[in-house]
Structure formats: structure tokens, C-alpha cells
Scaffold this motif. Structure first.
Motif, PDB file in Angstrom:
ATOM      1  N   PRO A 149      -4.645   3.439   3.672  1.00 14.55           N
ATOM      2  CA  PRO A 149      -3.830   2.608   2.775  1.00 14.55           C
ATOM      3  C   PRO A 149      -4.622   1.540   2.028  1.00 14.55           C
ATOM      4  O   PRO A 149      -4.434   1.344   0.822  1.00 14.55           O
ATOM      5  CB  PRO A 149      -2.795   1.995   3.720  1.00 14.55           C
ATOM      6  CG  PRO A 149      -2.655   2.992   4.814  1.00 14.55           C
ATOM      7  CD  PRO A 149      -4.034   3.552   5.013  1.00 14.55           C
ATOM      8  N   GLU A 150      -5.518   0.857   2.725  1.00 13.65           N
ATOM      9  CA  GLU A 150      -6.237  -0.248   2.093  1.00 13.65           C
ATOM     10  C   GLU A 150      -7.204   0.202   1.001  1.00 13.65           C
ATOM     11  O   GLU A 150      -7.679  -0.612   0.217  1.00 13.65           O
ATOM     12  CB  GLU A 150      -7.000  -1.048   3.163  1.00 13.65           C
ATOM     13  CG  GLU A 150      -6.116  -1.850   4.105  1.00 13.65           C
ATOM     14  CD  GLU A 150      -5.421  -0.979   5.143  1.00 13.65           C
ATOM     15  OE1 GLU A 150      -4.501  -1.474   5.815  1.00 13.65           O
ATOM     16  OE2 GLU A 150      -5.807   0.219   5.295  1.00 13.65           O
ATOM     17  N   ASN A 161      -0.867  -3.337  -3.846  1.00  7.29           N
ATOM     18  CA  ASN A 161      -2.003  -4.014  -3.234  1.00  7.29           C
ATOM     19  C   ASN A 161      -1.788  -5.522  -3.310  1.00  7.29           C
ATOM     20  O   ASN A 161      -1.580  -6.060  -4.406  1.00  7.29           O
ATOM     21  CB  ASN A 161      -3.296  -3.650  -3.949  1.00  7.29           C
ATOM     22  CG  ASN A 161      -3.639  -2.183  -3.813  1.00  7.29           C
ATOM     23  OD1 ASN A 161      -2.812  -1.325  -4.106  1.00  7.29           O
ATOM     24  ND2 ASN A 161      -4.845  -1.878  -3.368  1.00  7.29           N
ATOM     25  N   TYR A 211       0.801  -1.229   0.000  1.00  6.29           N
ATOM     26  CA  TYR A 211       0.000   0.000   0.000  1.00  6.29           C
ATOM     27  C   TYR A 211       0.834   1.280   0.000  1.00  6.29           C
ATOM     28  O   TYR A 211       0.331   2.349   0.364  1.00  6.29           O
ATOM     29  CB  TYR A 211      -0.971   0.027   1.194  1.00  6.29           C
ATOM     30  CG  TYR A 211      -1.908  -1.153   1.237  1.00  6.29           C
ATOM     31  CD1 TYR A 211      -2.884  -1.334   0.252  1.00  6.29           C
ATOM     32  CD2 TYR A 211      -1.805  -2.111   2.242  1.00  6.29           C
ATOM     33  CE1 TYR A 211      -3.738  -2.425   0.284  1.00  6.29           C
ATOM     34  CE2 TYR A 211      -2.645  -3.201   2.288  1.00  6.29           C
ATOM     35  CZ  TYR A 211      -3.613  -3.363   1.301  1.00  6.29           C
ATOM     36  OH  TYR A 211      -4.446  -4.454   1.328  1.00  6.29           O
ATOM     37  N   ARG A 253      -6.323   2.456  -1.273  1.00  4.37           N
ATOM     38  CA  ARG A 253      -5.533   2.964  -2.388  1.00  4.37           C
ATOM     39  C   ARG A 253      -5.651   2.060  -3.605  1.00  4.37           C
ATOM     40  O   ARG A 253      -5.733   0.839  -3.487  1.00  4.37           O
ATOM     41  CB  ARG A 253      -4.071   3.119  -1.964  1.00  4.37           C
ATOM     42  CG  ARG A 253      -3.875   4.231  -0.956  1.00  4.37           C
ATOM     43  CD  ARG A 253      -2.482   4.265  -0.369  1.00  4.37           C
ATOM     44  NE  ARG A 253      -2.383   5.347   0.616  1.00  4.37           N
ATOM     45  CZ  ARG A 253      -1.451   5.451   1.532  1.00  4.37           C
ATOM     46  NH1 ARG A 253      -0.493   4.533   1.612  1.00  4.37           N
ATOM     47  NH2 ARG A 253      -1.449   6.457   2.379  1.00  4.37           N
TER      48      ARG A 253
END
Length: 920
Positions: free
Chosen positions: A193-194, A331, A47, A196
Motif C-alpha cells: 500500500p505505501e 496517500n 492507500y 502506491r
């Protein structure tokens, strides 16, 4: 005793001083910041990705802190950023860097040195290895593995690294700064972040051409391509280059060397086997490190046929060009189960098992391992690599210095055909075992491979009296950028009974980069390649044929004998200026031939300055119809533009009585959210030729009232959905949810729809507008119910028609010749036959009522064998098929072109098909 004490203290002092230096050096080396210390995250942390600004700053820190690194600018990008190359080697090698560069170039060119001298230089020299990253910015492993590898090579102290630094000079190259900045900022804009994502970047990650930046390297239109090409083909000429990409085939981790057939038949065999050798070092290292999933050869689609990619163009310069395509990204993702890939075979000796979670770091680790495998191979084989590139260059020079027959598929087929026609006249070979391998009498070999008329050319002449001299110089400069040796005539000379004027160019094939020379001038001969006999074709990795001289419409004289004359050799890498002629004195005005592409550049500048410009409707004094007339009062401005663009000017005897006054159209170029590469190429072309335009998107089209703002709308190879596909957007798919997109890009969202957009386009035409539809955008003609149909169909038993299947007809990207009616204004300035880039392009037939509706055929196939370069299976189906036409719709007109008339800004020979439609 006193002397002994002094000596002892002296030795002790030297020891302590040396120790201090060692400690200082160790301390200095420790000052190199790690990626995590600089960026705040590691290269491979999930991420997280970098942008160019932070990476540029990091590279500068590394250079400042390490004596092993030297950061060099190789030029500016299209958006004005500095493009950097970091040279990494030992401090001792840096002190002699110019010496090692000269050795590399001298051996690669193989000119004027003996084998013994080359052997000595190869032992003195250092292997030059190129490693790049980031060309395709959404393939984020590329730039992050580059950053991580640079850090590791500068900080490791193991024996392997020391050997590499001692024996190798590494060129670490950032391939796309602009795209890195865009995608890095886009991805990291999301705070969580997750959440993105690399998806839905609003614009192309290279200013004009996005992913096609890896299709620009034999012509080098883009600034980045020119920067990279100069380092590869003029300045350094490395022995090995490694081009990192994504992504690997499903069920594998990566695809790499060696690659599947066919490879280009112009290659030296040592280049092909050199790829095998480097590839073996790479996958052996991965296997030793228990990193499975490397697939090669027929395990992937990648080949070494195509010229034009960053990696593939190096093959034509005897450089061992390496490509890997790896999975992974910031990811976490999955390695899916593909049962057929689980069984080890020669394509995939060490398969990977399905992985529920594959992390970014794993891809970085694989990439770094492969980088070190390549570098370790180069360190251990430095002298061999240097000497082998010399031998390949020497072989090319020898082949270009004598009669030589390259073994193309058509020559093999000619041998077989000759045998079948005459086998009754010749006894079978005396050795019965030879018949088992399909052997035939050698006389049939001689009938092809000793036939004087079928040998390879020894030289090519580009006469100075071309119909379009400025475009000829652009072709010459494409060769200059790729390191080709070019000669120029200092006086007139005669060859093959023809006299060529002073200033003509000569390109001889007795040079190290002969494969590239042949490839740019001669047709590609792609083999018939099918999944099985009688089965469907295997699509080439990219184009099958692309001969640049054909695409650019260059008039070339092929010379089969050795050639000498009053020639001067031009400096390597120095671009040729356009020819400049004085504008003659004339009170009656001036003519610019319509055959010159840059006549449009000049005319557009004149029109912007209020100069009246006309086009003649008929030929005058040898000038073709459509040539431009400029009044005598415009001489000063005309002279300035002629000097800039290098067009020829003819004095008019009198003002023409039968001419059409032109004015610029208000041009709209269709684009879409995320950017269209074909549209981006045309955006660049229009800028180069001084056409003013605006971008138009689906929302603006749907809003209607288009005639108020525009006179002409251009759809280039996309945008228009196929009939019955609703809002499919011509293959571009759906656009993202506006709630996830910044407001400034909302006007770009949406696709062309049959419900909203097509009626507005029809209204635009009916009210006097003009639409130019190229390639797949030609589907617009079907939406408008024009009396045309697909020419490439077969009738089934029930009387219905279906498109020809691939087993019967297949023409991937290739150069074909079409017949052109150049009396029509849309074709002014073209010759009777024009080479076009054809990629399974639309071909049409007219319905019986077409004449009543005023459909006008612009170009068509007038032969059963239109192929000039590439592969055309079932080409006879093309005969009489229409490749372009115009149709009146209300007060306006639709112009449809099936072939790619603006293909990657290479097809200069068909640019006029677009340009002629951009005036009122």
C-alpha cells in the motif's frame, strides 16, 4: 364479550402486521452493504481507491436493496462503458418522478406560464440537485465522496436526511467511468500500500482529452460530455449542480463559492447571488463542524467567467453551479504553512493551521458535509429555488424581447471616452456629493445605452447557403445539445434586405437560456484586469474569449429587431441531420468545394477505395482553388459519402486541365508518455474526418529512418523543447523510470531532445518529409536555424532584445482575426481573413535573408486591432506579425502555425490549415 374479543384480536393483528412491516423495512434497509463491506475498504481509507467495475457493481447493489434509489444509464462512454446516474429521493417522490421532472423543466424554460402558475408549480415541485464525482480521475476525492454520500443518504434516519429525501430529488452522476477504471487499476496494481502512487498513468484518463474533458461542455464533442449535457440542459435542468474537483490553494483545505470577479456580464444577477447563498450554507456548515480552511472569492483563482466547463456552462442556463477544489488523496499529505493565509479575512474567515499529516478520510468527510449542506439548503428552500430559476428564465425572455444593452466593459470605456472629449460642454452634476463617486452627466450614458446600433441582437440567422453547410449543422447541434431553442425556415424569407433560403436556422434571444445564446454568437469582452494599476495582468482562470460561431467559421446575420417569419420550432434536444443533396448526373465528373471541411472526409474515403482524386489549382466556375475533382465513375461511392457527411456536390462541365492528383500521406501524430491533450484532440479530429494515422513517440524519432514509414509528422502544441532546454520536452517534463512501468508502455517513454531527436527530424525533412508544428511546437523552427525571430520583443538600452513584459502585452486565450494568403495550397479553402484561437501564441518576424531561403508567409496580422473576442492588452504590437509560414528544408517542408488551429476540436474554421498539409 365475544365481539369485544374479536375486535381486540383484530386490532392486535393489525398492530402485529404493521410491526412486521416496520421490522421488515428496517431489516431491508440494514441489508444495504456499506462501502467497506463491498469494496473491502472504506471510502477514505489511506492507500486504497476503487475502480469503476467495483463501483458499478456497488451502485447496482444499492439500487436493488433500496426503494430510495433508481439507477439510470445516461449513455455510453468513448470506451463503451455504461455511464450511470443514480436518482435518490423518497419512494413517494419516485412514484411521481416524471411529474417533478416536468415541473423542473417547465419552470426553467419559463415559456407560456404566468407568475401565478409558476408559483403554484414551485410549491408542488421538488428541488432537483445534481452532485457529480470523478470527472478528473486523478482527483480521487471526487468519486469516493460520491459513493460515500450515496450510501449515507440511503441509510441515515435523522430528521435532516428525511427532510432532504422528502423535498429534494438528487441526481448523483458518475462523470468519467473510463478514467475511474484506469486510475483505480493503475494505483492498486502495487501490492504494498505505501508504494502506491497516482502518478505516471501511461495514457490520458479520458480516451482522447484527459483533463480537458472539463473544457468540452458548450460543444460536447465527447460522448461523456453529450451524456452529461443532455441530463443538465434538456432532460432535468436542475436548479443546483455541484461539481467536485481538486485541489485547493496551498495553505487551505479547499476553494469554493463565491468566486472571484469577473463573472460573465450576460448572467442574471440572481444566478450570481444564488451561488452566494448556497456557498454560505456550505462554509457555515463547515465552520459549525469545526472544519477550517475554506477559502473563497480572491482566496483562489476560480471565477465564473468561462463557459465550457461542466460547472461553468450551467451558469449560462440559470443553474446555480457550484465548484469546490479540495486537497487530499489516498496517500497522506501535508497542509503546508503559508503565513499569509493564517490571518482571517473575508476570503478565508476560518483559516486552517499547518497539518503534518492530512488523511484521505478528512477530505471525504469535508466533501460529504458540503454535499449535505447543499442538499439541506435545497430542502429548506425548494420552492424558492424552483421559482427563482423561473424568474431568471423569464428575465432572459424579457431582455430578448426588447431593446437591451448588456453592460460590457467596452461600453463603460466608451462612456468615459465620450465624457473626456466633451466634458467642457457639460456642467458638472448639480449635487456636489455625486462628484465624489466619479459621477458624470447622464447624457453620456444615453449616448451608449440608448444608441440603437449598440443594442444586443434579438436574433441570429444561419443561412442554409453557407460555404460549409455541414459545419453549420455541427454548430447548430452544439446549441441543440445545450438546450437552446432553434427555429428553422419552412420557406424563404427576407430580413435586413437579405433573402434567406428555406432550411435556414433562426436562433432568437427571447428564451430562458439567452446568456448562452449571446455567448455562443457574440464576442466576449474581458475587462482589463491587473494586480494593481500599471502592474502585471491577472491571468483568467481559462480562456478570455471563445465565441463558438467565430471559431467554427459560421456566417451569421445579426438581427437587432424583433423577428418573425415562416419558422418551425425544432424539438428540444433533437439533433439536426446534415443536409443531403442528390449527386447530379455527370459523365465529366464532380467537384467538392474546398471550403467544406467534410469534403476531406469524403475524399479520404474515396482515396481508401482507390478512387483517383485531384485538386484544382485555380478557381473554376466560382469554386475556389483547391477544390476536389472526382471522376464520374465514382458516383455510387461518392453518393454514399455525400449522404453521410452532407457536403455539396457540383457537376463538372469537363475534367479540369490544370489539376494536381493527390494521394494520402502516411501520417504520424506525436504523443508522449502520459498522453498529450492537444495531440489527443487532434487524434479525435483525424478520426472524425477519415484520416489514417499512427502515433509516434520520442524513442521512434530518435531511432531515425523516419522517411521509410512516414510522409508527414504532426507536432501539436508541445513536444519540442525551447532552444537551450535540452530534453525538457516542450513543457511536458521528464518521463518516469522504466523499471516502474509495465513493458507494454516502454515504447512511449522519453522526450524530444536537442541531441538525438532534432537531428533526426531535420534528416526527415531534408529527405522529403513534411512536419507541421503548431503552437509551442513552433520552437522547432529555431532549432533548425531558420531566418525568423520573435516579433513580440522590445529593445533594451544595451541593444539586446527581451520579450514584451505582461504590463505591455498580454493576450490570454482569445479569438483574433488574421489575414490569409489563400492562393497558397496550404490555405486552400480559406477566406481572406480567418478567426483564430490565440493564447499568448508565438508570433514571428522574418530576417532579411528569409526570402533567399524560400520562407513563405501563410498568414499575418494586418491590423492594430485584431481582437474579436476576449482580451488583448497591447494588441497593437501584433500588427504585421506573422502567424504562420512554411520553409523548404532540403527536399521537404516545415509548416509552422503559431495560433491553436485545432483548439479543443472547436476551431473548425482553421481545421483546413491542418488538413491541406495531409496529402502528397
Amino acid at each position: 364479550m365475544e365481539n369485544l374479543t374479536k375486535a381486540s384480536w383484530t386490532r392486535r393483528g393489525i398492530f402485529l402486521f404493521s410491526l412486521l412491516i416496520l421490522v421488515a423495512n428496517l431489516s431491508f434497509a440494514q441489508k444495504l452493504p456499506s462501502p467497506k463491506e463491498h469494496f473491502g475498504f472504506g471510502m477514505g481509507d489511506d492507500y486504497h481507491i476503487s475502480n469503476y467495475t467495483s463501483t458499478e457493481a456497488y451502485f447496482k447493489k444499492l439500487e436493488e436493496a433500496s426503494t430510495k434509489a433508481k439507477l439510470v444509464s445516461i449513455g455510453k462512454t468513448e470506451e463503451g462503458r455504461e455511464q450511470w446516474m443514480m436518482i435518490v429521493t423518497s419512494p413517494e417522490n419516485h412514484a411521481n418522478i416524471n411529474k417533478y421532472k416536468e415541473i423542473s423543466v417547465k419552470l426553467a424554460r419559463a415559456e407560456g406560464i404566468t407568475d401565478a402558475e409558476a408559483k403554484k408549480l414551485s410549491e408542488e415541485g421538488k428541488a432537483i440537485v445534481w452532485i457529480d464525482g470523478g470527472l478528473h480521475s486523478t482527483e480521487t476525492v471526487g468519486i469516493h465522496q460520491l459513493t460515500e454520500t450515496i450510501y449515507q443518504i440511503l441509510t441515515r434516519e435523522d430528521a435532516e436526511t428525511k427532510r432532504i429525501l422528502e423535498n429534494v430529488i438528487i441526481l448523483f452522476v458518475h462523470a468519467n467511468p473510463d478514467g475511474h477504471e484506469k486510475i483505480g487499476n493503475w494505483y492498486m496494481r502495487e501490492a504494498v500500500p505505501e508504494k502506491r502512487s497516482l502518478s505516471n498513468l501511461p495514457v490520458l484518463y479520458q480516451k482522447y482529452i484527459g483533463h480537458d474533458n472539463n473544457r468540452d461542455f458548450y460543444i460536447q464533442n465527447m460522448k461523456e460530455s453529450t451524456n452529461l449535457g443532455y441530463q443538465l440542459f434538456v432532460e432535468w435542468i436542475p436548479q443546483v449542480m455541484y461539481n467536485h474537483h481538486q485541489r485547493g490553494p496551498a495553505g487551505s483545505v479547499l476553494a469554493g463559492p463565491p468566486y472571484r470577479d469577473p463573472f460573465n456580464y450576460n448572467f442574471d444577477p440572481m444566478m450570481v447571488t444564488g451561488i452566494d447563498a448556497v456557498g454560505a450554507a456550505m462554509y457555515n456548515r463547515l465552520n459549525a463542524e469545526n472544519k477550517p480552511g475554506f477559502t473563497r472569492m480572491n482566496g483562489s483563482t476560480f471565477s465564473t467567467w468561462y463557459n465550457g466547463g461542466l460547472r461553468t456552462t450551467t451558469h449560462y442556463h440559470n443553474i446555480i453551479g457550484i465548484l469546490t477544489e479540495i486537497v487530499g488523496g489516498p496517500n497522506p499529505e501535508e497542509i503546508p504553512l503559508v503565513p499569509d493565509r493564517l490571518l482571517p479575512n473575508s476570503n478565508t474567515p476560518f483559516p486552517v493551521t499547518p497539518q503534518k499529516t492530512w488523511h484521505f478520510q478528512q477530505s471525504i468527510d469535508y466533501s460529504v458535509s458540503m454535499n449535505f449542506a447543499v442538499l439541506d439548503y435545497a430542502a429548506r428552500n425548494s420552492d424558492h429555488l424552483l421559482y427563482n430559476i423561473y424568474l431568471m428564465g423569464k428575465g432572459s425572455i424579457e431582455r430578448g424581447s426588447k431593446d437591451y444593452w448588456t453592460p460590457f466593459p467596452k461600453k463603460i470605456e466608451a462612456i468615459k471616452t465620450a465624457y473626456e472629449k466633451n466634458k467642457d460642454k457639460y456642467p458638472a452634476p448639480s449635487n456636489p456629493f455625486s462628484m465624489r463617486g466619479g459621477a458624470i452627466p447622464s447624457v453620456f450614458y444615453d449616448s451608449v445605452y440608448q444608441a440603437k446600433e449598440k443594442r444586443d441582437p434579438r436574433a441570429f440567422i444561419i443561412s442554409a447557403d453557407q460555404n460549409d453547410p455541414a459545419t453549420a449543422v455541427k454548430f447548430i447541434n452544439a446549441l441543440v445539445k445545450t438546450g437552446i431553442r432553434i427555429e428553422k425556415a419552412t420557406s424563404a424569407f427576407t430580413v435586413n434586405g437579405k433573402t434567406f433560403p428555406k432550411g435556414s436556422y433562426v436562433v432568437q434571444t427571447n428564451q430562458a437560456f439567452r446568456p448562452h445564446v449571446i455567448d455562443m454568437f457574440e464576442p466576449q469582452d474581458y475587462p482589463n484586469d491587473f494586480q494593481y494599476p500599471g502592474g502585471p495582468p491577472i491571468r483568467p482562470y481559462d480562456a478570455a474569449g471563445w465565441t463558438l460561431a467565430y471559431q467554427m467559421g459560421i456566417e451569421v446575420e445579426r438581427v437587432l429587431e424583433g423577428l418573425s417569419g415562416p419558422f418551425e420550432t425544432l424539438p428540444y434536444g433533437k439533433l439536426e441531420p446534415v443536409p443531403v443533396e442528390q449527386v447530379p448526373n455527370s459523365n465529366s465528373g464532380f467537384y467538392l468545394s474546398a471550403m467544406q471541411n467534410d469534403a476531406f472526409s469524403v475524399v479520404n474515403e474515396l482515396l481508401k477505395n482507390g478512387i483517383k482524386v485531384s485538386r484544382i489549382k485555380n478557381s473554376i466556375d466560382g469554386l475556389p482553388a483547391g477544390s476536389f475533382y472526382i471522376p464520374g465513375s465514382a458516383k455510387r461511392l461518392l453518393s454514399e459519402q455525400v449522404a453521410k457527411f452532407g457536403v455539396k456536390v457540383r457537376a463538372a462541365k469537363s475534367a479540369p486541365s490544370n489539376a494536381i492528383t493527390i494521394k494520402p500521406s502516411r501520417i504520424a501524430l506525436f504523443d508522449t508518455y502520459g498522453g498529450s491533450m492537444p495531440s489527443g484532440w487532434v487524434r479525435w479530429i483525424l478520426e472524425q474526418y477519415n484520416f489514417e494515422f499512427e502515433l509516434i513517440f520520442a524513442k521512434e524519432i530518435d531511432a531515425g529512418n523516419l522517411n521509410k514509414k512516414y510522409d508527414a509528422i504532426l507536432f501539436i502544441s508541445g513536444g519540442i523543447p525551447a532552444p537551450g532546454r535540452g530534453n525538457a520536452g516542450g513543457g511536458w517534463g521528464s518521463t518516469p523510470d522504466a523499471s516502474n512501468i509495465p513493458e507494454e508502455y516502454h515504447h512511449m517513454l522519453g522526450n524530444i531532445s536537442t541531441e538525438k531527436s532534432i537531428p533526426q527530424l531535420k534528416s526527415f525533412l531534408e529527405n522529403g518529409g513534411k512536419i507541421v508544428a503548431v503552437g509551442s511546437a513552433s520552437m522547432l523552427a529555431y532549432h533548425l536555424d531558420l531566418p525568423i525571430k520573435n516579433a513580440l520583443v522590445e529593445v533594451q538600452r544595451d541593444g539586446s532584445e527581451r520579450p514584451l513584459p505582461g504590463e505591455k502585452y498580454f493576450v490570454p486565450g482569445s479569438v483574433l482575426v488574421t489575414r490569409v494568403d489563400n492562393s497558397i495550397p496550404a490555405n486552400w479553402g480559406l477566406t481572406n481573413h480567418v478567426d483564430v484561437l490565440f493564447n499568448n501564441s508565438p508570433v514571428f518576424k522574418l530576417k532579411p535573408e528569409a526570402n533567399l531561403q524560400g520562407i513563405q508567409v501563410l498568414s499575418w496580422f494586418d491590423t492594430k486591432t485584431p481582437l474579436k473576442s476576449g482580451w488583448a492588452w497591447g494588441e497593437s504590437y501584433l500588427e504585421d506579425g506573422i502567424t504562420s509560414f512554411s520553409a523548404p528544408i532540403g527536399k521537404g517542408s516545415l509548416y509552422v502555425y503559431g495560433p491553436e488551429i485545432t483548439y479543443r476540436a472547436q476551431s473548425h474554421g482553421t481545421f483546413k490549415m491542418l488538413f491541406n498539409n495531409l496529402y502528397q
